[in-house]
Design an enzyme around this catalytic site. Sequence first.
Site, mmCIF file in Angstrom:
data_model
loop_
_atom_site.group_PDB
_atom_site.id
_atom_site.type_symbol
_atom_site.label_atom_id
_atom_site.label_comp_id
_atom_site.label_asym_id
_atom_site.label_seq_id
_atom_site.Cartn_x
_atom_site.Cartn_y
_atom_site.Cartn_z
ATOM 1 N N SER A 164 130.433 -6.193 79.201
ATOM 2 C CA SER A 164 129.364 -5.405 78.579
ATOM 3 C C SER A 164 129.596 -5.316 77.087
ATOM 4 O O SER A 164 130.729 -5.470 76.616
ATOM 5 C CB SER A 164 129.360 -4.000 79.167
ATOM 6 O OG SER A 164 128.580 -3.135 78.389
ATOM 7 N N TYR A 168 132.583 3.954 82.349
ATOM 8 C CA TYR A 168 132.009 2.597 82.415
ATOM 9 C C TYR A 168 132.606 1.742 81.291
ATOM 10 O O TYR A 168 133.038 0.601 81.521
ATOM 11 C CB TYR A 168 130.495 2.718 82.269
ATOM 12 C CG TYR A 168 129.738 1.407 82.253
ATOM 13 C CD1 TYR A 168 129.336 0.799 83.434
ATOM 14 C CD2 TYR A 168 129.389 0.796 81.042
ATOM 15 C CE1 TYR A 168 128.617 -0.398 83.421
ATOM 16 C CE2 TYR A 168 128.676 -0.394 81.016
ATOM 17 C CZ TYR A 168 128.295 -0.980 82.201
ATOM 18 O OH TYR A 168 127.588 -2.162 82.183
HETATM 19 P P1 NAP Z 1 121.828 -3.481 89.331
HETATM 20 O O1 NAP Z 1 120.449 -4.009 89.174
HETATM 21 O O2 NAP Z 1 122.029 -2.047 89.681
HETATM 22 O O3 NAP Z 1 122.610 -4.418 90.390
HETATM 23 C C1 NAP Z 1 123.913 -4.125 90.766
HETATM 24 C C2 NAP Z 1 124.320 -5.049 91.897
HETATM 25 O O4 NAP Z 1 125.683 -4.745 92.262
HETATM 26 C C3 NAP Z 1 123.473 -4.863 93.139
HETATM 27 O O5 NAP Z 1 123.378 -6.097 93.819
HETATM 28 C C4 NAP Z 1 124.309 -3.875 93.946
HETATM 29 O O6 NAP Z 1 123.958 -3.927 95.320
HETATM 30 C C5 NAP Z 1 125.720 -4.404 93.664
HETATM 31 N N1 NAP Z 1 126.802 -3.449 93.864
HETATM 32 C C6 NAP Z 1 126.949 -2.221 93.311
HETATM 33 N N2 NAP Z 1 128.079 -1.653 93.763
HETATM 34 C C7 NAP Z 1 128.666 -2.536 94.608
HETATM 35 C C8 NAP Z 1 129.837 -2.536 95.396
HETATM 36 N N3 NAP Z 1 130.671 -1.500 95.421
HETATM 37 N N4 NAP Z 1 130.115 -3.642 96.132
HETATM 38 C C9 NAP Z 1 129.286 -4.718 96.139
HETATM 39 N N5 NAP Z 1 128.150 -4.762 95.429
HETATM 40 C C10 NAP Z 1 127.842 -3.685 94.676
HETATM 41 O O7 NAP Z 1 122.692 -3.679 88.002
HETATM 42 P P2 NAP Z 1 122.624 -4.792 86.863
HETATM 43 O O8 NAP Z 1 122.017 -4.181 85.667
HETATM 44 O O9 NAP Z 1 122.122 -6.068 87.391
HETATM 45 O O10 NAP Z 1 124.190 -4.901 86.531
HETATM 46 C C11 NAP Z 1 124.990 -5.914 87.058
HETATM 47 C C12 NAP Z 1 126.264 -6.002 86.223
HETATM 48 O O11 NAP Z 1 125.925 -6.232 84.856
HETATM 49 C C13 NAP Z 1 127.108 -4.735 86.240
HETATM 50 O O12 NAP Z 1 128.475 -5.096 86.275
HETATM 51 C C14 NAP Z 1 126.777 -4.088 84.930
HETATM 52 O O13 NAP Z 1 127.824 -3.293 84.446
HETATM 53 C C15 NAP Z 1 126.572 -5.293 84.053
HETATM 54 N N6 NAP Z 1 125.795 -5.029 82.848
HETATM 55 C C16 NAP Z 1 124.489 -4.650 82.930
HETATM 56 C C17 NAP Z 1 123.780 -4.418 81.753
HETATM 57 C C18 NAP Z 1 122.336 -4.001 81.746
HETATM 58 O O14 NAP Z 1 121.827 -3.654 80.672
HETATM 59 N N7 NAP Z 1 121.649 -4.010 82.868
HETATM 60 C C19 NAP Z 1 124.404 -4.559 80.516
HETATM 61 C C20 NAP Z 1 125.729 -4.935 80.477
HETATM 62 C C21 NAP Z 1 126.421 -5.177 81.649
HETATM 63 P P3 NAP Z 1 124.152 -2.661 96.309
HETATM 64 O O15 NAP Z 1 123.934 -1.417 95.505
HETATM 65 O O16 NAP Z 1 123.132 -2.865 97.365
HETATM 66 O O17 NAP Z 1 125.557 -2.778 96.825
#
Ligand code: NAP
Length: 267
Positions: free
Chosen positions: A146, A159
């Site tokens: 991130s 986080y």
């Molecule tokens: P999201 O839409 O909430 O998706 C998160 C995914 O992770 C879902 O498939 C969720 O499925 C799964 N997940 C959550 N907890 C889990 C667990 N304990 N075991 C297995 N699967 C799990 O989030 P996103 O925005 O795509 O984020 C994905 C990654 O990108 C994260 O690591 C986040 O920190 C990073 N990121 C996001 C952003 C942003 O702006 N969106 C920016 C920087 C970094 P279930 O809940 O069904 O398990």
Amino acid sequence: MTDPLFSVADQVVVVSGGSRGIGKAIAGEFARRDARVIITSRNAETLAAAATELSTGKHPVAFRVCDVADPDASAALIASLAADLGRIDTLVNVAGINVRKRAEAYTVAEYDSILNTNLRGLFFMAQAAGKQMLRQKSGSIINIDSLNTNSPLRGVLPYAISKAGVSMLTRGLAAEWGEYGVRVNAIAPGFILTDLTRKLWSDPTMQAWGNENTPLKRLGEVGDLTGSAIYLASKASAYMTGQVLYVDGGISAGTRWPIDLGNTDHR
Ligand code: NAP
């Protein structure tokens, strides 16, 4: 998709957190390019729907339920996939969660759930896949980091701590495993619209701030991250390991300030 430099065809690719958001988009791009993709998360129903939707390439997308907060479940998942498919070529470690509040307000349970998913979970998933990759003497691990890695945003401290750990883990594993043909890199997204962030960025003040402070003048979409993942899994990045690739519209490049620069006729 025949360009050998960027080919991921027939690779066995595991995407943790592949049911929604960033992970789903990355998994879809690998599948479209004929990789053998397995998506994981905690929810079988969401996974099944995503797997059907993403099955657009040569191999149908498979799914497995696996909570990354449980290292035994990650080890069992990788062992069973390696037994079934013979190898793991790429692991994309995407699963992550966040809770936004003041540092003084976090409970132990909230802190633990964030760190156990984003950092401990990611480490043990990488360890499980890494053991198989060390045996086969090849592999690429791509961790989703991130822009919080270097300078934490206010209100997301556990986080940010977890993501700083992801950067360290990426460099550390790269240093240990490079000589065995296993590469470990990270992608650090900027502000990407997903379930994790959509509510935050629907606030007009936040939206205006995000657009104003991002050099490319927009929030990111999940599709903005897929190219970097393909690059890091392919021959195109064969001499690259231990790196964090910022895909953030330039937001980490510098801070905008309201200085008057005079004539702006060129705009
Ligand atoms: P999201 O839409 O909430 O998706 C998160 C995914 O992770 C879902 O498939 C969720 O499925 C799964 N997940 C959550 N907890 C889990 C667990 N304990 N075991 C297995 N699967 C799990 O989030 P996103 O925005 O795509 O984020 C994905 C990654 O990108 C994260 O690591 C986040 O920190 C990073 N990121 C996001 C952003 C942003 O702006 N969106 C920016 C920087 C970094 P279930 O809940 O069904 O398990």
